[in-house]
Write a protein that holds these residues in place. Structure first.
Motif, PDB file in Angstrom:
ATOM      1  N   TRP A 111       0.848  -1.212   0.000  1.00  0.00           N
ATOM      2  CA  TRP A 111       0.000   0.000   0.000  1.00  0.00           C
ATOM      3  C   TRP A 111       0.874   1.250   0.000  1.00  0.00           C
ATOM      4  O   TRP A 111       0.557   2.237  -0.668  1.00  0.00           O
ATOM      5  CB  TRP A 111      -0.903  -0.012   1.229  1.00  0.00           C
ATOM      6  N   SER A 114       2.859   2.117  -4.366  1.00  0.00           N
ATOM      7  CA  SER A 114       1.962   1.681  -5.430  1.00  0.00           C
ATOM      8  C   SER A 114       2.743   1.041  -6.583  1.00  0.00           C
ATOM      9  O   SER A 114       2.247   0.137  -7.256  1.00  0.00           O
ATOM     10  CB  SER A 114       1.144   2.870  -5.955  1.00  0.00           C
ATOM     11  N   LEU A 167      -4.614  -5.728   1.264  1.00  0.00           N
ATOM     12  CA  LEU A 167      -4.186  -4.720   0.306  1.00  0.00           C
ATOM     13  C   LEU A 167      -5.381  -4.120  -0.417  1.00  0.00           C
ATOM     14  O   LEU A 167      -5.449  -2.900  -0.624  1.00  0.00           O
ATOM     15  CB  LEU A 167      -3.205  -5.336  -0.697  1.00  0.00           C
ATOM     16  N   PHE A 170      -7.010  -1.738   2.008  1.00  0.00           N
ATOM     17  CA  PHE A 170      -6.238  -0.501   2.172  1.00  0.00           C
ATOM     18  C   PHE A 170      -6.412   0.428   0.967  1.00  0.00           C
ATOM     19  O   PHE A 170      -6.602   1.641   1.117  1.00  0.00           O
ATOM     20  CB  PHE A 170      -4.752  -0.835   2.351  1.00  0.00           C
ATOM     21  N   ILE A 171      -6.343  -0.154  -0.237  1.00  0.00           N
ATOM     22  CA  ILE A 171      -6.427   0.656  -1.452  1.00  0.00           C
ATOM     23  C   ILE A 171      -7.821   1.269  -1.606  1.00  0.00           C
ATOM     24  O   ILE A 171      -7.952   2.410  -2.088  1.00  0.00           O
ATOM     25  CB  ILE A 171      -6.065  -0.204  -2.685  1.00  0.00           C
TER      26      ILE A 171
END
Length: 278
Positions: A111, A114, A167, A170-171
């Motif tokens: 995260w 990128s 992930l 988080f994104i």
């Protein structure tokens, strides 16, 4: 203090409209009915299993029976059942905790960068799709036979799932919250600790609920291959010497252990969510 809360809840309930009260009662009744039906189905299945085995409609030597499994459980000293349960539980918890901790850390790193996340994306997809049991011989050569190989097998099955799930969470954190933190000139670490991670608590526990089962699957697969102890070993041993009572008992205990571990994660989730909501 508990009496005060109870009185307040009773007062608030009595202040509800009759339609709302009827709705709440019907909802509670439905929950009880579902629970009773679930228990009845389980009891009925056990009774039918026992009757068909007793009457000779099924071969109790092959599929065992509840009474024969009960005798196996009562003779736990003879077959060291508690020891094997403890070994499987310990291996599962170690694999589960390590998988969760390492998976969350790697998801955090991806995260944060990128560029690294885009580079690793196809590799994560391929590794996740790879049948982990095929890595068994390689794992044994790398780390040796024994508990360490079983734990690594559990890690191999649960780790990538944790990384991908966390992930993704988080994104996909609310972009408005991210923009707000940027407006206040928060650092990336502050954004993660104050917004991203708390926002994904439910994602975390949903992932943990999946991973506790995957860790148990990995442990049993590892015990099938290398272990000399654990429920997976008992299943293989029982099959080799045609002790189907031991095999079926181990399978039932595995189901109960999976339910227990899942319930443990649910309890921890409730405690953590309450603490964060205060």
């Amino acid at each position: 203090m508990p009496m005060t809360k109870k009185k307040e809840s009773m007062i608030s309930y009595n202040q509800l409209s009759p339609e709302r009260q009827r709705y709440l009662k019907s909802k509670q009744t439905r929950k009880r009915l579902i629970a009773i039906t679930q228990i009845l189905i389980l009891v009925l299945a056990i009774v039918i299993w026992e009757l068909t085995a007793t009457l000779g409609m099924i071969d109790s030597f092959i599929v065992s029976s509840p009474t024969r499994m009960l005798r196996t459980i009562l003779n736990f000293h003879q077959n060291q059942l508690l020891f094997h349960i403890g070994v499987t539980f310990l291996e599962t918890m170690i694999g589960f905790v390590l998988g969760a901790a390492i998976g969350i850390f790697i998801a955090f790193i991806l995260w944060w960068s990128s560029f690294l996340a885009k580079v690793m994306d196809p590799y994560l997809v391929v590794i996740n799709a790879l049948p982990k049991i095929a890595l068994g011989p390689v794992i044994i050569i790398w780390v040796g036979a024994g508990m360490q190989a079983v734990i690594v097998m559990a890690l191999a099955i649960s780790l990538v799932v944790t990384i991908m799930e966390m992930l993704s969470g988080f994104i996909n954190t609310d972009p408005e919250l991210i923009k707000m933190s940027q407006t206040f000139h928060a650092s990336k670490w502050q954004t993660f600790t104050k917004i991203v991670f708390p926002y994904n608590l439910h994602t975390l526990f949903n992932c943990l609920k999946i991973n506790i089962g995957l860790s148990l699957v990995g442990v049993i697969a590892g015990e099938f291959l290398v272990s000399r102890a654990g429920l997976g070993y008992l299943i293989i041993f029982g099959g080799q010497v045609f002790q189907m009572d031991l095999v079926m008992t181990s399978v039932i205990i595995l189901a109960l252990l999976a339910a227990l571990l899942y319930g443990l994660v649910v309890v921890i989730e409730r405690v953590v969510i309450k603490l964060f909501l205060k």
